[in-house]
Each structure stands twice: as C-alpha cells, then as structure tokens.
Enzyme design. Sequence first.
Site: not given
Length: 211
Positions: A112, A185, A171
């Site tokens: 959102h 990571r 990510k």
Amino acid sequence: MTEEEKIFAGKMFDPRKPELKELKHRAHIACQRYNAMDEYDPRRQEVMRQILGRVGKVFYFQGPVQLNYGCHTFIGENFFANFNLTVMDDGPVWIGDNVCFGPNVSLMATSHPLLAQERMGLDGQGHTVMAEYAPAIHIGNQVWIASNVVVTAGVQIGDNAVIGAGSVVTKDIPAGYLAYGNPCRPVRPITAQDSKRELILPEDLDYFSFS
C-alpha cells in the site's frame, strides 16, 4: 481496464471492488475446505488445483494453508509446503520446480502507499476506498525456504538458493546462495563442501540419487 487487469499491469487497484472480493471469497472457501479435510483424503489435491493459477502434477500442501486469490499463484512441478503457508497473492506469485517450504512461510505479494492520504479513505457514500499495488514474487527452481520466513512484494529468489529460518526477504537473492537474516542478505555461495552425503546409509544411496 478491470481491477484484475490493473494488478497484472502493475497499477494501483482497489482490493475491495466486487470483482476482486469474489475471487478472494472463492479462494478462502476452498482453503477452508482443504484445511478441514483429512490429509489422506484423495479429493484434497483437487480442491487446491481448482483455485490455483497453475500447479504441477506432483504437489503437496500440508495445511493449514491460506491463499488470498489462489488464481494469481503459479507453481511448477514437485512442490511441498509445510504447516501454515500464507500466500497473499494479490499480485502474481511464481514458484519454480522442486521447491520446498518449511512451516509458517508467508509470501506477501502486496503493498500500500506510504502516504496516508493515498492509502485509505471514505467515498461520498461512506464506503471504504483502499489503494493497493502488488509487485510480483518470483521464486526459482530447487529453492528451499526454511521456517518462519516472510518474502515481501517484488522479490526474486534465484535457482538453488536457500533462505534460512526467520528471515525477512526484502531484496533479491542471487541463485545458488545461502541467505538469512532480517533483513535477509546473501551470506555465501552454496558449494560442494556443503554436501551431507556422508549421512546417507549405503543401502539408501540409490534411493537418494533421485535428489
């Protein structure tokens, strides 16, 4: 453009529009049925097959499982998910072949706006207007996602990667890497030195050769 077309075009949409609420309701009812069935019931797989966008011939959801749309999730061959899988497939979720999930994995292909005035309000008739956009999640082949992992919208996880327990993946993760943490990571490449072949009994070598 329909609300569902807006999703696949990467545009803002309102998840409370009737056309989307109907898709979600169908998936929610199917999940309720699936979760209530005995795990050995042969009809169980067909319940899931009917609501998924695509799934291979061989797959298994331990259950309970919760899919928000179902039809926006596309799964390859030989998939396994342990207890308590949650898939917020408001946007597309792509899962490759030979993928396995530990318990309590959440795939969250939804987001959102951060600005409050862009996110939610009331129209002139007192109905809620909600703004949502839903970047896709892509999970490659031969990926293992361990327990209590959250994968957020827009993430791509490469082939042969392993995501450690408790990670929050915000990510992209490259192929062939062990990755963990919050935020998750890449820690190091997975190599032949990670082999656990010495744990296989001689009489089981042929059996595990299929892995």
